[in-house]
Design a protein around this motif. Structure first.
Motif, PDB file in Angstrom:
ATOM      1  N   PRO A 226       0.800  -1.222   0.000  1.00 19.03           N
ATOM      2  CA  PRO A 226       0.000   0.000   0.000  1.00 19.03           C
ATOM      3  C   PRO A 226       0.828   1.264   0.000  1.00 19.03           C
ATOM      4  O   PRO A 226       0.414   2.261  -0.576  1.00 19.03           O
ATOM      5  CB  PRO A 226      -0.823  -0.126   1.276  1.00 19.03           C
ATOM      6  CG  PRO A 226      -0.256  -1.266   2.024  1.00 19.03           C
ATOM      7  CD  PRO A 226       0.502  -2.112   1.080  1.00 19.03           C
TER       8      PRO A 226
ATOM      9  N   LEU B 181      -8.308  -6.777   1.133  1.00 24.48           N
ATOM     10  CA  LEU B 181      -7.814  -5.949   2.238  1.00 24.48           C
ATOM     11  C   LEU B 181      -8.797  -5.890   3.407  1.00 24.48           C
ATOM     12  O   LEU B 181      -8.404  -5.686   4.549  1.00 24.48           O
ATOM     13  CB  LEU B 181      -7.573  -4.536   1.701  1.00 24.48           C
ATOM     14  CG  LEU B 181      -6.661  -3.636   2.503  1.00 24.48           C
ATOM     15  CD1 LEU B 181      -5.271  -4.211   2.547  1.00 24.48           C
ATOM     16  CD2 LEU B 181      -6.651  -2.252   1.898  1.00 24.48           C
TER      17      LEU B 181
ATOM     18  N   THR C 115      -1.310  -3.554  14.356  1.00 24.63           N
ATOM     19  CA  THR C 115      -1.483  -4.909  13.857  1.00 24.63           C
ATOM     20  C   THR C 115      -2.505  -4.939  12.743  1.00 24.63           C
ATOM     21  O   THR C 115      -2.586  -5.880  11.982  1.00 24.63           O
ATOM     22  CB  THR C 115      -1.934  -5.838  14.984  1.00 24.63           C
ATOM     23  OG1 THR C 115      -2.965  -5.175  15.693  1.00 24.63           O
ATOM     24  CG2 THR C 115      -0.792  -6.169  15.893  1.00 24.63           C
ATOM     25  N   GLU C 116      -3.285  -3.906  12.650  1.00 23.18           N
ATOM     26  CA  GLU C 116      -4.236  -3.841  11.541  1.00 23.18           C
ATOM     27  C   GLU C 116      -3.452  -3.442  10.296  1.00 23.18           C
ATOM     28  O   GLU C 116      -2.245  -3.340  10.324  1.00 23.18           O
ATOM     29  CB  GLU C 116      -5.340  -2.809  11.826  1.00 23.18           C
ATOM     30  CG  GLU C 116      -5.882  -2.831  13.224  1.00 23.18           C
ATOM     31  CD  GLU C 116      -6.514  -4.171  13.585  1.00 23.18           C
ATOM     32  OE1 GLU C 116      -6.988  -4.871  12.688  1.00 23.18           O
ATOM     33  OE2 GLU C 116      -6.479  -4.525  14.765  1.00 23.18           O
TER      34      GLU C 116
ATOM     35  N   ALA D 248      -1.343  -1.839   7.661  1.00 24.76           N
ATOM     36  CA  ALA D 248      -0.224  -1.042   8.121  1.00 24.76           C
ATOM     37  C   ALA D 248      -0.297   0.432   7.747  1.00 24.76           C
ATOM     38  O   ALA D 248       0.180   1.280   8.478  1.00 24.76           O
ATOM     39  CB  ALA D 248       1.056  -1.628   7.588  1.00 24.76           C
TER      40      ALA D 248
ATOM     41  N   GLY E 197      -5.232   1.359   0.480  1.00 26.10           N
ATOM     42  CA  GLY E 197      -4.720   0.553   1.580  1.00 26.10           C
ATOM     43  C   GLY E 197      -5.056   1.133   2.942  1.00 26.10           C
ATOM     44  O   GLY E 197      -4.512   0.717   3.951  1.00 26.10           O
ATOM     45  N   LYS E 198      -5.983   2.069   2.985  1.00 28.86           N
ATOM     46  CA  LYS E 198      -6.346   2.695   4.257  1.00 28.86           C
ATOM     47  C   LYS E 198      -7.155   1.738   5.105  1.00 28.86           C
ATOM     48  O   LYS E 198      -7.982   1.007   4.581  1.00 28.86           O
ATOM     49  CB  LYS E 198      -7.198   3.934   3.983  1.00 28.86           C
ATOM     50  CG  LYS E 198      -6.429   5.220   3.998  1.00 28.86           C
ATOM     51  CD  LYS E 198      -7.432   6.341   3.849  1.00 28.86           C
ATOM     52  CE  LYS E 198      -6.843   7.687   4.095  1.00 28.86           C
ATOM     53  NZ  LYS E 198      -7.831   8.740   3.808  1.00 28.86           N
ATOM     54  N   SER E 199      -6.933   1.771   6.385  1.00 27.15           N
ATOM     55  CA  SER E 199      -7.719   0.930   7.266  1.00 27.15           C
ATOM     56  C   SER E 199      -9.097   1.545   7.460  1.00 27.15           C
ATOM     57  O   SER E 199      -9.263   2.754   7.407  1.00 27.15           O
ATOM     58  CB  SER E 199      -7.016   0.793   8.606  1.00 27.15           C
ATOM     59  OG  SER E 199      -7.910   0.230   9.535  1.00 27.15           O
ATOM     60  N   TRP E 200     -10.052   0.674   7.710  1.00 29.14           N
ATOM     61  CA  TRP E 200     -11.424   1.190   7.873  1.00 29.14           C
ATOM     62  C   TRP E 200     -11.687   1.609   9.303  1.00 29.14           C
ATOM     63  O   TRP E 200     -12.727   2.129   9.623  1.00 29.14           O
ATOM     64  CB  TRP E 200     -12.437   0.132   7.441  1.00 29.14           C
ATOM     65  CG  TRP E 200     -12.318  -1.145   8.189  1.00 29.14           C
ATOM     66  CD1 TRP E 200     -11.452  -2.163   7.936  1.00 29.14           C
ATOM     67  CD2 TRP E 200     -13.054  -1.537   9.342  1.00 29.14           C
ATOM     68  NE1 TRP E 200     -11.608  -3.155   8.853  1.00 29.14           N
ATOM     69  CE2 TRP E 200     -12.578  -2.801   9.728  1.00 29.14           C
ATOM     70  CE3 TRP E 200     -14.076  -0.932  10.080  1.00 29.14           C
ATOM     71  CZ2 TRP E 200     -13.080  -3.481  10.831  1.00 29.14           C
ATOM     72  CZ3 TRP E 200     -14.575  -1.604  11.172  1.00 29.14           C
ATOM     73  CH2 TRP E 200     -14.076  -2.867  11.542  1.00 29.14           C
TER      74      TRP E 200
END
Lengths: 202, 558
Positions: free
Chosen positions: A16, A142, B207-208, B210, B554-557
Motif C-alpha cells: 500500500p 484488504l 497490527t491492523e 499497516a 490501503g487505508k484501514s477502515w
C-alpha cells in the motif's frame, strides 16, 4: 479448469505504501483485464456440485413424499391413534403440492447452479449467481477478517468445499463461494492469506 | 478458588505489547492513592504503568450495582410469569404461609447471589494488561492487553454519583465475548486508566493494516485540551422528544398491554362519572359529537405518549455535551445513568443526517455518527453504545459538526441524482396495481361496494407513499465521499468516505437488465447502503471506483 497460481502474481508492487493512483492494477489472476467488475474472468464452480445438489433436492422430495404416503396408507389400518377422516383426505393434495414444489425447485436449482461463477483478481474476489435475480458480490481482500473452508458430509464425499470470507460488514454479508474443488479452495485461501501478509508487513 | 477458574479468554501477548510507551509524565506520574493496594510498579519499567500487583476486589459500593443488575434481569424475565401471578393473585394472597416463606427464600437467594458475585469479582492491572475474574458458578477470566482495547466507556448509574464511582467498560473490536466491564472504580482512577489505555492504543504496534499514516503523526494524548463541539439545552431535548420516533417505539412497546391500559382508563373515567363506553356508542348521537370525542381521545393519547417521549429524550440526553480531544469524540449525557462514550474519528464509518417530517417543520436535525456494529450483541438498550447521536441541532450546527468530522464534505449542498422512474413502475405497476385489481374484482363479485372505497383509499395512500419514497431516493458522489438520500415522509442523508466500504454488490433482475438498470449495495461496517434502480453503467462505475479506492489506498477502515 486452469490452475490458480498465486505465486505468479507479483505482489511486491501491491504494497500500500507504494501504490499511487497511477500504478494501481487489479488484473484478473489468470489474465490481464481492465479493472471493472463488469468484465471479470469468471470461472464456474465444480460440475459435480450441481449434480450432487440435484440428487439431494430430488431425494429430499422423494423422502418427504414417501413418508406422507406411508402415513396416508397406514393410518386407516391401525387403531392406536384416531385420525380425522377429513385430515386424511387432504393428504393427496399435500403430496401433490410437495411433489410439484420439489420438481420446480430441483429444475430451478439445476439451472441456477450452472450460473454460479467466481473471479479472483489481484485485490478482490467476486462471486456472481442468479438465474432471474442476478447478483455480483465483490470482496476486497484488504477488508477480509478471516477465511473459512466449510465441508459438510456431502462436500467431503465428492471432494468439494465452501469458502467463507468474513469482513466487518457483519454476519449478514458473509461472502460465500459454494462448490469449490478442495484444492482450488485451499489455493484461494492461501492467496488471501498471502495477500494480507504482504499488506501487513509491507 | 484459583484452580477452578476456567480461563476462557486468555491472550498471552505480554512480550510484544506495550513495553516502554511514554504517556506524558506530568499527567500520570502522581502516585495513585485512590486505592490502598494500588501500588507503583517495582519493575524497571517507566513509572507511567498502572499496576496492581495483587488481585483487587471492588469497593463494596459495587454490591449496589450487582443488586441493581440482578433486579433488572429478574424484572425483564418476570414479564413471562406475570400473567400467571396476576391470575392467581387473590389465591396467593389468601395463603400467606406459602408465599411468605417462598418470598423470603427468593429474597435471601437474591442477596446471596449479589454478595457472591461481588465476592468473586476481581481485577488486576499489570504490564499494560487488565485481567478480570468474575462469575460464581461459571467463571470467566478475561485478560485484555490495553493495546487491544478499542473503546473505553464510562457509565455512571445514579446510585454511584454521591460516592464518585463509575463503571469502566472496555470494548475490543473482535468478539462480543471479549468485552470487559470493571464495575466500580473511583472516578479519577477510571479517568487515569482511560487516558493510559487510549494512549497505549495509539502507540502500540499497528497490527491492523499497516498504512495508517494518519495515526503515526498523532501528537501525544494529554497535551491538548477538550474542545466543546456541541451542547444541548433542555429546550432542544424537548423538541427532540416531540419530533423523534420514540413515540412510535413507545407505542410499539406498549402494544401488548394496550387492551389492559384501555380497560383501566375506561374504568378510571367511570369512577370520575364519565362513561366512555356509553359515549362511544354511536347509535343515538349526532355524528359530529362522536367525531369530536374520537378526536379528543386521539389527541389525549398522543399528548400522553409525547410526554413520555420527551421524558425519554431527557433521560437519555440530559446535559448532552460533545467534546473533541485530538481525534477522539467524547459524548456525555444522561439524567439517571451518566454515559460517557469515546469514539476515535478513525472509527467513524458513516455520518447520518436524519430528519423526520416534524424535524423538517421545526428545522431541526438529528446527526448520527455511526461506528462499526460488528459487536451489536452487547448493546444494552438505551445506551446507544455504538453511535453518537446529536439530537435536534440546527442547520448551521450540523454543518459545523459534519465539516469537523469529514472535511470538504458537501452533504448539505450537493445535488442528488434521483433513481429511475422504473422504481415507480415496478412497485406500483407490477406489484400494487395487480393486487388492487384482483381485490376489487373480488369485492365487486361479492357485491360489497363499501369495501371497494376502503380498498381504493388504501391503494391511493400506498401509491402516494411509494411516490414519496421515490422522490426522496437520491445519490451523489464527489472525490472522496458517497452521499445517499432516502426517506419516506422524513428524509435521511447518509455520507461516507469511499475507503470505508467493506464489500460491494450489484443486483439485477431479468427485467431490470433489459432496461439496463441495476441496484448497488455498499456494505460498511455499520450496515449496508443500497441504491436501487440506477443506470447499469453508473452502478458498475460506482462499484469499480469504490473497489479501486479501497484496494489502492490501503487505508484501514477503523
Amino acid at each position: 479448469m486452469s490452475a490458480l497460481n498465486p505465486e505468479h502474481i507479483d505482489l511486491s508492487h501491491t504494497e500500500p505504501s507504494q501504490i499511487t493512483q497511477n500504478n494501481f492494477t487489479n488484473h484478473g489472476v489468470d489474465n490481464l483485464v481492465a479493472p471493472s467488475v463488469k468484465q471479470l474472468q469468471q470461472k464456474g464452480i465444480a460440475r459435480n456440485y450441481a449434480q450432487a445438489n440435484r440428487y439431494l433436492r430430488l431425494s429430499t422430495t422423494l423422502v418427504l413424499i414417501s413418508a406422507l404416503a406411508i402415513v396416508w396408507w397406514l393410518a386407516p389400518q391401525q387403531d392406536f391413534i384416531s385420525i380425522n377422516a377429513r385430515l386424511l383426505s387432504l393428504f393427496p393434495v399435500v403430496i401433490l403440492i410437495i411433489a410439484t414444489l420439489g420438481f420446480v425447485v430441483t429444475l430451478y436449482g439445476t439451472y441456477a447452479d450452472k450460473v454460479k461463477f467466481y473471479a479472483l483478481r489481484e485485490h478482490d474476489i467476486s462471486y456472481s449467481s442468479g438465474l432471474i435475480f442476478y447478483k455480483t458480490v465483490s470482496q476486497p481482500i484488504l477488508r477480509i477478517q478471516h477465511v473459512e473452508l466449510k465441508r459438510g458430509p456431502i462436500d467431503r464425499k465428492i471432494g468439494l468445499a465452501k469458502l467463507q470470507v468474513f469482513s466487518a460488514g457483519g454476519a449478514l454479508h458473509t461472502f460465500e463461494i459454494p462448490g469449490l474443488p478442495i484444492a482450488e479452495a485451499q489455493k484461494i485461501r492461501q492467496f488471501i492469506l498471502d495477500h494480507k501478509d504482504s499488506n501487513r508487513h509491507g | 478458588m484459583d484452580k477452578s477458574i476456567i480461563a476462557t479468554e486468555h491472550k498471552q501477548e505480554s512480550d510484544n505489547v506495550i513495553n516502554g510507551h511514554t504517556v506524558d509524565v506530568n499527567e500520570v506520574a502522581e502516585p495513585y492513592s485512590v486505592d490502598a493496594s494500588v501500588s507503583e510498579t517495582s519493575f524497571s519499567e517507566p513509572r507511567t504503568e498502572m499496576n496492581t500487583q495483587q488481585w483487587q476486589r471492588l469497593s463494596p459500593i459495587a454490591i449496589l450495582y450487582f443488586a441493581a443488575k440482578l433486579i433488572t434481569t429478574l424484572f425483564s424475565n418476570v414479564v413471562y410469569i406475570a400473567p400467571a401471578v396476576l391470575l392467581s393473585y387473590n389465591e396467593i394472597l389468601a395463603h400467606p404461609h406459602i408465599w411468605l416463606p417462598v418470598g423470603l427464600l427468593l429474597f435471601s437467594i437474591m442477596v446471596a447471589v449479589t454478595l457472591l458475585k461481588f465476592y468473586f469479582f476481581q481485577y488486576r492491572l499489570s504490564n499494560g494488561h487488565i485481567e478480570i475474574r468474575s462469575g460464581v458458578f461459571s467463571k470467566t477470566h478475561i485478560n485484555l492487553p490495553f493495546s487491544r482495547i478499542q473503546n473505553v466507556k464510562l457509565e455512571q448509574p445514579i446510585y454511584y454519583r454521591p460516592f464518585a464511582y463509575t463503571c469502566l467498560q472496555l470494548d475490543t473490536a473482535g468478539s462480543a465475548k471479549q468485552e470487559a466491564k470493571v464495575v466500580a472504580l473511583k472516578v479519577d482512577f477510571a479517568e487515569q486508566l482511560k487516558a493510559e489505555i487510549l494512549a497505549s492504543y495509539q502507540q502500540a504496534p499497528m497490527t491492523e493494516a499497516a498504512a495508517e499514516t494518519d495515526k503515526s503523526t498523532q501528537p501525544s494524548v494529554s497535551d491538548s485540551a477538550e474542545i466543546l463541539l456541541n451542547r444541548r439545552s433542555l429546550k432542544d431535548l424537548v423538541i427532540h422528544g416531540i419530533s423523534s420516533n420514540r413515540v412510535w417505539i413507545f407505542l410499539g412497546l406498549l402494544a401488548p398491554f394496550l387492551d389492559d391500559i384501555a380497560e383501566y382508563g375506561v374504568r378510571a373515567f367511570f369512577y370520575l362519572g364519565i362513561d366512555i363506553e356509553q359515549l362511544l356508542t354511536v347509535a343515538d348521537k349526532p355524528w359530529w359529537q362522536v367525531g369530536l370525542f374520537a378526536l379528543t381521545l386521539t389527541l389525549l393519547a398522543l399528548f400522553t405518549v409525547t410526554l413520555f417521549s420527551i421524558a425519554g429524550a431527557i433521560i437519555s440526553f440530559y446535559n448532552f455535551t460533545l467534546h473533541k480531544i485530538d481525534d477522539r469524540y467524547i459524548r456525555r449525557s444522561g439524567l439517571l445513568t451518566k454515559h460517557e462514550v469515546t469514539m476515535r474519528l478513525s472509527r467513524l464509518q458513516m455520518v447520518v443526517k436524519q430528519q423526520d417530517w416534524l424535524d423538517i417543520l421545526l428545522k431541526r436535525i438529528n446527526l448520527k455518527f455511526e461506528q462499526s456494529n460488528a459487536n451489536m450483541q452487547n448493546i444494552q438498550p438505551g445506551a446507544h453504545n455504538n453511535k453518537i447521536i446529536v439530537p435536534a441541532i440546527k442547520y448551521h450546527e450540523c454543518q459545523a459538526l459534519i465539516a469537523d468530522a469529514y472535511p470538504n464534505n458537501q452533504l448539505m449542498s450537493i445535488d442528488y441524482q434521483s433513481i429511475s422512474k422504473h422504481f415507480l413502475l415496478r412497485n406500483i405497476g407490477y406489484i400494487l396495481l395487480p393486487i388492487f385489481m384482483l381485490l376489487s374484482i373480488f369485492v365487486f363479485v361479492i357485491e360489497k361496494t363499501m369495501l371497494l372505497w376502503l380498498i381504493s383509499g388504501i391503494f391511493s395512500v400506498l401509491t402516494a407513499l411509494i411516490y414519496c419514497r421515490w422522490r426522496r431516493w437520491g445519490f451523489a458522489q464527489d472525490e472522496h465521499y458517497i452521499y445517499i438520500r432516502k426517506g419516506l415522509l422524513g428524509v435521511d442523508y447518509y455520507c461516507f468516505p469511499r475507503y470505508k466500504v467493506q464489500q460491494t454488490s450489484i443486483k439485477q433482475s431479468w427485467f431490470s437488465k433489459r432496461k439496463a438498470l441495476a441496484s448497488i449495495s455498499l456494505i460498511l461496517a455499520s450496515g449496508s447502503q443500497t441504491v436501487p434502480f440506477i443506470d447499469e453503467s453508473l452502478a458498475y462505475d460506482w462499484v469499480d471506483e469504490a473497489l479501486r479506492v479501497v484496494e489502492s489506498s490501503g487505508k484501514s477502515w477503523m
